[in-house]
Every structure is written in C-alpha cells, then in structure tokens.
Design a protein around this motif. Structure first.
Motif, PDB file in Angstrom:
ATOM      1  N   PHE A 169       9.145  11.903 139.226  1.00 30.77           N
ATOM      2  CA  PHE A 169       8.910  11.583 137.807  1.00 30.77           C
ATOM      3  C   PHE A 169       7.951  10.403 137.674  1.00 30.77           C
ATOM      4  N   ILE A 170       8.167   9.349 138.465  1.00 30.85           N
ATOM      5  CA  ILE A 170       7.298   8.169 138.435  1.00 30.85           C
ATOM      6  C   ILE A 170       5.869   8.546 138.839  1.00 30.85           C
ATOM      7  N   SER A 171       5.758   9.354 139.874  1.00 30.67           N
ATOM      8  CA  SER A 171       4.430   9.792 140.334  1.00 30.67           C
ATOM      9  C   SER A 171       3.701  10.596 139.276  1.00 30.67           C
ATOM     10  N   MET A 172       4.433  11.489 138.593  1.00 27.67           N
ATOM     11  CA  MET A 172       3.824  12.320 137.548  1.00 27.67           C
ATOM     12  C   MET A 172       3.343  11.463 136.382  1.00 27.67           C
ATOM     13  N   LEU A 173       4.164  10.479 135.981  1.00 22.65           N
ATOM     14  CA  LEU A 173       3.758   9.575 134.897  1.00 22.65           C
ATOM     15  C   LEU A 173       2.488   8.822 135.267  1.00 22.65           C
ATOM     16  N   GLY A 180      -5.525  10.082 131.693  1.00 23.22           N
ATOM     17  CA  GLY A 180      -5.648  10.032 130.240  1.00 23.22           C
ATOM     18  C   GLY A 180      -4.882  11.116 129.523  1.00 23.22           C
ATOM     19  N   VAL A 181      -4.015  11.835 130.227  1.00 25.12           N
ATOM     20  CA  VAL A 181      -3.214  12.893 129.595  1.00 25.12           C
ATOM     21  C   VAL A 181      -2.204  12.283 128.632  1.00 25.12           C
ATOM     22  N   VAL A 182      -1.655  11.116 129.009  1.00 20.34           N
ATOM     23  CA  VAL A 182      -0.724  10.403 128.137  1.00 20.34           C
ATOM     24  C   VAL A 182      -1.228   8.976 127.964  1.00 20.34           C
ATOM     25  N   ASN A 183      -0.836   8.367 126.848  1.00 19.26           N
ATOM     26  CA  ASN A 183      -1.229   6.992 126.568  1.00 19.26           C
ATOM     27  C   ASN A 183      -0.466   6.040 127.484  1.00 19.26           C
ATOM     28  N   VAL A 184      -1.198   5.156 128.164  1.00 22.72           N
ATOM     29  CA  VAL A 184      -0.594   4.226 129.127  1.00 22.72           C
ATOM     30  C   VAL A 184       0.478   3.363 128.468  1.00 22.72           C
ATOM     31  N   LYS A 189       6.936   1.639 129.185  1.00 23.13           N
ATOM     32  CA  LYS A 189       8.361   1.298 129.205  1.00 23.13           C
ATOM     33  C   LYS A 189       9.164   2.340 129.975  1.00 23.13           C
ATOM     34  N   ILE A 190       8.834   3.617 129.730  1.00 25.64           N
ATOM     35  CA  ILE A 190       9.533   4.694 130.446  1.00 25.64           C
ATOM     36  C   ILE A 190       9.288   4.568 131.946  1.00 25.64           C
ATOM     37  N   TYR A 191       8.043   4.272 132.291  1.00 27.09           N
ATOM     38  CA  TYR A 191       7.654   4.117 133.696  1.00 27.09           C
ATOM     39  C   TYR A 191       8.451   3.009 134.361  1.00 27.09           C
ATOM     40  N   TYR A 192       8.539   1.854 133.734  1.00 27.23           N
ATOM     41  CA  TYR A 192       9.228   0.720 134.348  1.00 27.23           C
ATOM     42  C   TYR A 192      10.740   0.896 134.366  1.00 27.23           C
ATOM     43  N   ILE A 193      11.280   1.586 133.381  1.00 22.37           N
ATOM     44  CA  ILE A 193      12.723   1.886 133.397  1.00 22.37           C
ATOM     45  C   ILE A 193      13.051   2.804 134.570  1.00 22.37           C
TER      46      ILE A 193
END
Length: 214
Positions: A169-173, A180-184, A189-193
C-alpha cells in the motif's frame, strides 16, 4: 526440585531461558520441550546430588547429558532450524533502517534544520523509495519461504500478511504520488499513518529477533 537450593533453581531457569531464546516463536511445541527439559534436568540433578555430587557438578553433568539424548537433541535442533532464513529478514531490516534514516534527513531539510540542496533531496527521496521497495520484496520472499518451508503459528502468519499489505500500500501511494496520479498533499497523511503502523509492527515484532541471533 524442592530439595534443590534456590540458587540452583534460578540457575536452571536462566539456562532454559537462554537456551530457548533462539526459538523464533513461543509455540506450544517449544513450551512443551522446555518443560520436558526442565523436568529432565531436575530429576538428573536430584539423583546426582543424592549420589554424592555437589549441585554445581550435578548441573553441569545434566547439561552435558542433554546433548547425548537423541530426543532432546532433535527437538532443540528443530528450534534452531526455525532461524535458517533469518539472513533474509536481516536484509529486509537493513533496507527499512536505511529508508527511515533517509526519510528523517528529508524531513529535517523540509523544516529547515539541515541544509541540503533540492536536487540532492530528490535523489535521496528516490533512492530511499528504491531501498524500501527492495526491502518490501525481500520481506515478501522471507514470508513466502516461512509459509512454505517452516511451520509457523497463525499469529505469525497474520502479522506477516498485514506487514506485506502495508508495504504494498505504501509503495503504491508513493508511485501514484510521484507520477501525479494523486495529489501529494492529499495522500501525505494517509502515507505517514500507513508508514507509522508498518514501522511499529515491523520493529516491534522483529527487532529482538534480529539482534539476538548470531
């Protein structure tokens, strides 16, 4: 064991804790073998003390006799066999440590505590992600080999599966944000959680196991 001194009782318990510290998991088989060995040592020491040996001499003889008992030798060797893929886990562990160190440097740069050029920060970020991906692949291989070739508990399997899912999941994010598929800022927050949960599980479960093996 009531006839034995408190000092010797403690010595027997310390010996067994040290011997079984190499058990990767505290399974029912490990607990049963530990109890069998404890009972065997107590009986041997008691008999030897009654025959005139000192407690120290009796304890050393009992320990040496364990190696001559084929049943105990097989059981103990089985415990050590559970560590045969540990070098793979150590490699994954090193990758994750490198990733964390680099990410800390990046965060320190962002908040202005250290001076690193933006170009070097981008290089470090990409390098840290590559290292994380390598660590993820290595951990997946280690999990797969343990599932196939080594007997593990349900608890172990659940923990390993959850960590693998978090790693993916972390790698995909990271990939989606970098392309640029998703806004950084939206996924930060999701990434760091997810990363926090991943690191807590990973280090809480495996730190002692990695450092205690030789």
């Amino acid at each position: 064991m009531n006839n034995l001194s408190i000092k010797l009782k403690r010595k027997i318990n310390r010996y067994l804790r040290k011997l079984f510290s190499s058990a990767f998991e505290d399974t029912l088989e490990v607990k049963e073998l530990k109890e069998e060995l404890k009972s065997y040592i107590i009986t041997e020491v008691s008999d030897l003390v009654e025959s005139g040996k000192s407690e120290e001499e009796a304890f050393e003889i009992a320990k040496n006799n364990i190696g001559n008992n084929s049943d105990f030798e097989e059981g103990i060797s089985g415990i050590f066999n559970n560590t045969k893929y540990l070098f793979i886990l150590k490699s994954s562990y090193v990758c994750v440590l490198i990733y964390i160190i680099i990410q800390l440097l990046v965060r320190l740069k962002i908040i202005g505590l250290i001076d690193i050029s933006n170009y070097n920060i981008r290089i470090l970020s990409k390098f840290s992600f590559i290292v994380f991906i390598i660590g993820t692949i290595i951990f997946f291989i280690w999990t797969f080999m343990n599932f196939i070739f080594t007997s593990r508990t349900i608890k172990f399997k659940i923990q390993a599966i959850v960590i693998n899912i978090l790693n993916i999941f972390i790698s995909m994010l990271w990939v989606m944000a970098s392309k640029g598929v998703v806004n950084v800022f939206r996924v930060e927050k999701i990434y760091y959680i997810a990363l926090f949960l991943d690191m807590i599980m990973y280090f809480f479960i495996y730190s002692k196991k990695v450092f205690k093996f030789k």
